[in-house]
Write a protein that holds these residues in place. Structure first.
Motif, PDB file in Angstrom:
ATOM      1  N   GLY A 135       0.856  -1.119   0.026  1.00  0.00           N
ATOM      2  CA  GLY A 135      -0.113   0.043  -0.096  1.00  0.00           C
ATOM      3  C   GLY A 135       0.814   1.411  -0.059  1.00  0.00           C
ATOM      4  O   GLY A 135       1.775   1.469  -0.364  1.00  0.00           O
ATOM      5  N   TYR A 323      -9.063   2.480  -5.038  1.00  0.00           N
ATOM      6  CA  TYR A 323      -8.558   2.205  -3.828  1.00  0.00           C
ATOM      7  C   TYR A 323      -9.547   2.171  -2.726  1.00  0.00           C
ATOM      8  O   TYR A 323      -9.471   2.270  -1.557  1.00  0.00           O
ATOM      9  CB  TYR A 323      -7.342   3.319  -3.348  1.00  0.00           C
ATOM     10  CG  TYR A 323      -6.054   3.389  -4.185  1.00  0.00           C
ATOM     11  CD1 TYR A 323      -5.227   2.194  -3.920  1.00  0.00           C
ATOM     12  CD2 TYR A 323      -6.015   4.027  -5.015  1.00  0.00           C
ATOM     13  CE1 TYR A 323      -4.151   2.137  -4.846  1.00  0.00           C
ATOM     14  CE2 TYR A 323      -4.773   4.169  -5.679  1.00  0.00           C
ATOM     15  CZ  TYR A 323      -3.984   3.205  -5.846  1.00  0.00           C
ATOM     16  OH  TYR A 323      -2.729   3.131  -6.256  1.00  0.00           O
ATOM     17  N   PRO A 438      -5.410  -1.541   0.578  1.00  0.00           N
ATOM     18  CA  PRO A 438      -6.105  -0.933  -0.431  1.00  0.00           C
ATOM     19  C   PRO A 438      -5.465  -1.432  -1.771  1.00  0.00           C
ATOM     20  O   PRO A 438      -4.252  -1.701  -2.023  1.00  0.00           O
ATOM     21  CB  PRO A 438      -5.891   0.514  -0.323  1.00  0.00           C
ATOM     22  CG  PRO A 438      -5.308   0.701   1.175  1.00  0.00           C
ATOM     23  CD  PRO A 438      -4.730  -0.613   1.691  1.00  0.00           C
ATOM     24  N   GLN A 439      -6.312  -1.529  -2.772  1.00  0.00           N
ATOM     25  CA  GLN A 439      -6.105  -1.910  -4.196  1.00  0.00           C
ATOM     26  C   GLN A 439      -6.547  -1.092  -5.149  1.00  0.00           C
ATOM     27  O   GLN A 439      -7.800  -0.713  -5.111  1.00  0.00           O
ATOM     28  CB  GLN A 439      -6.689  -3.547  -4.385  1.00  0.00           C
ATOM     29  CG  GLN A 439      -6.517  -4.308  -3.290  1.00  0.00           C
ATOM     30  CD  GLN A 439      -4.958  -5.009  -3.443  1.00  0.00           C
ATOM     31  OE1 GLN A 439      -4.188  -4.937  -4.417  1.00  0.00           O
ATOM     32  NE2 GLN A 439      -4.362  -5.450  -2.262  1.00  0.00           N
ATOM     33  N   LYS A 440      -5.753  -0.517  -6.274  1.00  0.00           N
ATOM     34  CA  LYS A 440      -6.225   0.409  -7.225  1.00  0.00           C
ATOM     35  C   LYS A 440      -7.481  -0.451  -7.704  1.00  0.00           C
ATOM     36  O   LYS A 440      -8.291   0.190  -8.216  1.00  0.00           O
ATOM     37  CB  LYS A 440      -5.182   0.803  -8.027  1.00  0.00           C
ATOM     38  CG  LYS A 440      -5.664   1.746  -9.092  1.00  0.00           C
ATOM     39  CD  LYS A 440      -4.501   2.119 -10.069  1.00  0.00           C
ATOM     40  CE  LYS A 440      -5.004   3.125 -11.099  1.00  0.00           C
ATOM     41  NZ  LYS A 440      -3.840   3.434 -11.986  1.00  0.00           N
ATOM     42  N   ARG A 518      -8.379   9.495  -2.393  1.00  0.00           N
ATOM     43  CA  ARG A 518      -7.034   9.440  -1.453  1.00  0.00           C
ATOM     44  C   ARG A 518      -6.370  10.579  -1.133  1.00  0.00           C
ATOM     45  O   ARG A 518      -6.298  11.370  -2.063  1.00  0.00           O
ATOM     46  CB  ARG A 518      -6.438   7.968  -1.553  1.00  0.00           C
ATOM     47  CG  ARG A 518      -5.687   8.281  -3.193  1.00  0.00           C
ATOM     48  CD  ARG A 518      -4.760   7.037  -3.441  1.00  0.00           C
ATOM     49  NE  ARG A 518      -4.398   5.954  -2.380  1.00  0.00           N
ATOM     50  CZ  ARG A 518      -3.486   5.345  -2.416  1.00  0.00           C
ATOM     51  NH1 ARG A 518      -2.660   5.496  -3.392  1.00  0.00           N
ATOM     52  NH2 ARG A 518      -3.282   4.313  -1.603  1.00  0.00           N
ATOM     53  N   SER A 550      -5.431   4.227   4.209  1.00  0.00           N
ATOM     54  CA  SER A 550      -5.569   3.041   4.520  1.00  0.00           C
ATOM     55  C   SER A 550      -6.547   3.017   5.651  1.00  0.00           C
ATOM     56  O   SER A 550      -6.753   3.870   6.399  1.00  0.00           O
ATOM     57  CB  SER A 550      -4.267   2.383   5.030  1.00  0.00           C
ATOM     58  OG  SER A 550      -3.535   2.844   5.850  1.00  0.00           O
TER      59      SER A 550
END
Length: 580
Positions: A135, A323, A438-440, A518, A550
């Motif tokens: 992340g 995210y 978090p994942q794009k 974000r 996050s």
């Protein structure tokens, strides 16, 4: 009160969209600073002290909808005007996504019915990438936000104890309630396993802190929203005092479509649908604050398209909606035979747990995951109903009868009534709530083919759990089963395996979604700066969970409140400097 403003209306200093934790805090801080404010809420006015809206201290059979089934996501009497599905307000999914989006359409939003678990993020939570390389770090650290955590503690009130745990920052605490019998069992056997079972930290007043709000009288119905304002709801604690100022106008049933901009790209207000007459109106303002929830604010920004902003307002990075992440969640329960056949007495307590377990491991990588989770407990002699709290329908085996012999639970008639009396208060459960990375590629976007009943394009979700979250849930079940078995419990239901993602709830079900706008210092890799201000448009701020880099293994509300207070004070300073 509600207003219908046409295009020639006077210009407000600030328009705030959303009245939950972030929007309510912005309204409080900025109304006290003297700004002329338009506060937009997509649902109706709500006050739990209003006799027509009150559901606290009523029996189930008093529901005006009795016999028609529940119309609220958490029960007929819980204060949740909305849910994961709302008539006329769809959302869509792609690629097999199972994301469930909760919306609350009422003054104060979700803060009227939440669990009121009020935890600060710790120093490590802002800099997780430094620890596990995954992340991104936040652009701010714990010391940057600590003064506002302190302010939130003192103004709103939170009970707890000072424990000195390294990543569980202590605050300014009111006295916690004493543990109930089932919690004493959990504490005893949990500590034998090395779990730090400590008093919960909930924003419920165990003693009065001002003359506006009463102290908790332990009815265990905080989810119904407190008639004496003894718990934290934005509607009661933040918005209600703000509305006492002449400089705040509340627009209810106002479904905001987009942020309006001028030829220079500056925000000039918002456009909204009045749900009463289904007509479109505009509110003009010098500054716009979006606090409509992480996904709600992202939707408004993506819908705010113009020649200058063809991909949505503030979206030069292309990251609005990306995210997206929710807390992980898994649960288990057991019948504890030693808690059967006990004397009846009032142990209601506060509306939530009196004890919990913060994340206790320094490094879980040997178990296949790196981010942690906390454990929430439930049980005791609350409002009884068959199928909720007794667990008889989930028992796989036999249970002790009065004669000491093993027997099958449940049945009909007198035998069923006898078992209900015996099992009442003997079922204990626990829930894990953890941090996902978090994942794009977990995101929400506009669906090009679907609009809601107001003609506004809806969100389409794409979200997949990773092995990090699955292994975390597996560890939750290992811990749950060890603790419940050590207590002598008879486990209810079957343990979920890999084919069921180890019991992980669908993303969105924990209602902690964050990350869609974000925060960061680089406009190319973030949407807002460290003060919640859009990189691209300096008179637009986002003050909900969207700016989270996050999630942490904590509930997000306390951090939303602290960040909103901090950002509101920054905005006040920038206006006075004529920078906005």
């Amino acid at each position: 009160m509600s207003f219908q403003i046409k295009k020639n209306a006077s210009v407000y200093d600030i328009c705030i969209v959303g009245s939950g934790a972030g929007g309510g805090m912005a309204a409080k801080v900025l109304s006290e600073a003297g700004y002329k404010i338009a506060l937009m809420e997509a649902g109706p006015h709500f006050d739990p002290a209003n006799a027509e809206q009150q559901t606290q201290l009523k029996w189930s059979y008093e529901s005006p909808r009795r016999g028609a089934g529940s119309t609220r996501a958490f029960g007929d009497f819980d204060m949740a005007y909305g849910g994961w599905e709302i008539d006329g307000e769809p959302y869509t999914r792609k690629d097999g996504t199972k994301f469930d989006w909760f919306r609350s359409r009422m003054l104060g939003g979700r803060t009227n019915h939440w669990g009121r678990i009020s935890l600060r993020f710790g120093p490590l939570d802002f800099k997780r990438k430094d620890f596990d390389g995954k992340g991104e770090n936040w652009p701010i650290g714990y010391d940057d936000i600590k003064p506002w955590y302190d302010k939130v503690d003192k103004f709103i009130g939170v009970f707890g104890t000072k424990e000195g745990l390294p990543n569980e920052p202590d605050g300014y605490f009111l006295p916690p309630p004493k543990p109930r019998l089932h919690e004493m069992y959990l504490k005893k056997y949990g500590e034998q396993m090395g779990l730090p079972v400590i008093p919960s930290r909930l924003s419920i007043l165990t003693k009065r802190i001002d003359n506006r709000r009463g102290a908790c009288f332990f009815c265990n119905q905080c989810s119904r929203s407190c008639t004496i304002y003894g718990d934290f709801s934005s509607s009661s604690v933040l918005v209600k005092p703000a509305l006492e100022y002449d400089n705040v106008d509340l627009f209810v049933n106002a479904m905001v479509r987009e942020v309006l901009t001028d030829e220079n790209g500056k925000a000039t207000g918002v456009s909204f649908i009045n749900k009463t007459d289904m007509e479109e109106y505009q509110v003009k303002a010098k500054v716009v604050i979006l606090a409509a929830s992480a996904c709600g604010s992202a939707r408004i920004l993506l819908n705010s398209r113009s020649e200058k902003y063809p991909n949505g307002l503030g979206n030069s990075s292309g990251l609005i909606g990306h995210y997206l992440h929710d807390s992980t969640g898994a649960d288990r329960a057991a019948l504890i035979p030693s808690l059967m056949d006990r004397k009846r007495y009032n142990e209601d307590g506060v509306g939530g747990m009196h004890l919990y377990v913060p994340w206790w491991m320094k490094d879980a990588s040997k178990h296949g995951f790196t981010r942690g989770y906390h454990i929430e407990f439930w049980g005791g002699m609350g409002m009884p109903s068959y199928g909720t709290g007794f667990g008889m329908e989930n028992l796989n085996g036999l249970v002790p009868g009065k004669d000491g012999n093993m027997k099958k639970a449940g049945g009909y008639g007198a035998g069923l009534k006898d078992d209900v009396r015996r099992f009442y208060g003997a079922v204990v459960g626990m829930s894990g709530r953890g941090e996902s990375i978090p994942q794009k590629d977990n995101y929400c976007e506009l669906d090009p083919n679907v609009v809601d009943q107001y003609g506004i394009p809806v969100l389409r979700f794409h979200y997949k759990w990773t092995d990090e979250e699955r292994m975390q849930a597996k560890h939750m079940h290992d811990t749950f089963e060890e603790l419940l078995t050590n207590m002598g419990g008879i486990l209810l239901g079957d343990r979920p395996g890999a084919d069921r993602d180890y019991g992980l709830h669908n993303p969105g079900r924990i209602i902690h979604e964050v990350g869609t706008t974000r925060m960061g210092d680089d406009p190319k890799s973030s949407v807002v700066n460290r003060y919640n201000q859009l990189h691209d448009v300096d008179n637009v701020f986002v003050m909900d969970g969207g700016p989270f880099v996050s999630q942490a293994d904590k509930n997000p509300t306390w951090t939303i409140l602290a960040l909103a207070w901090r950002a509101s004070e920054y905005l006040d300073q920038e206006i006075k400097k004529m920078n906005v």
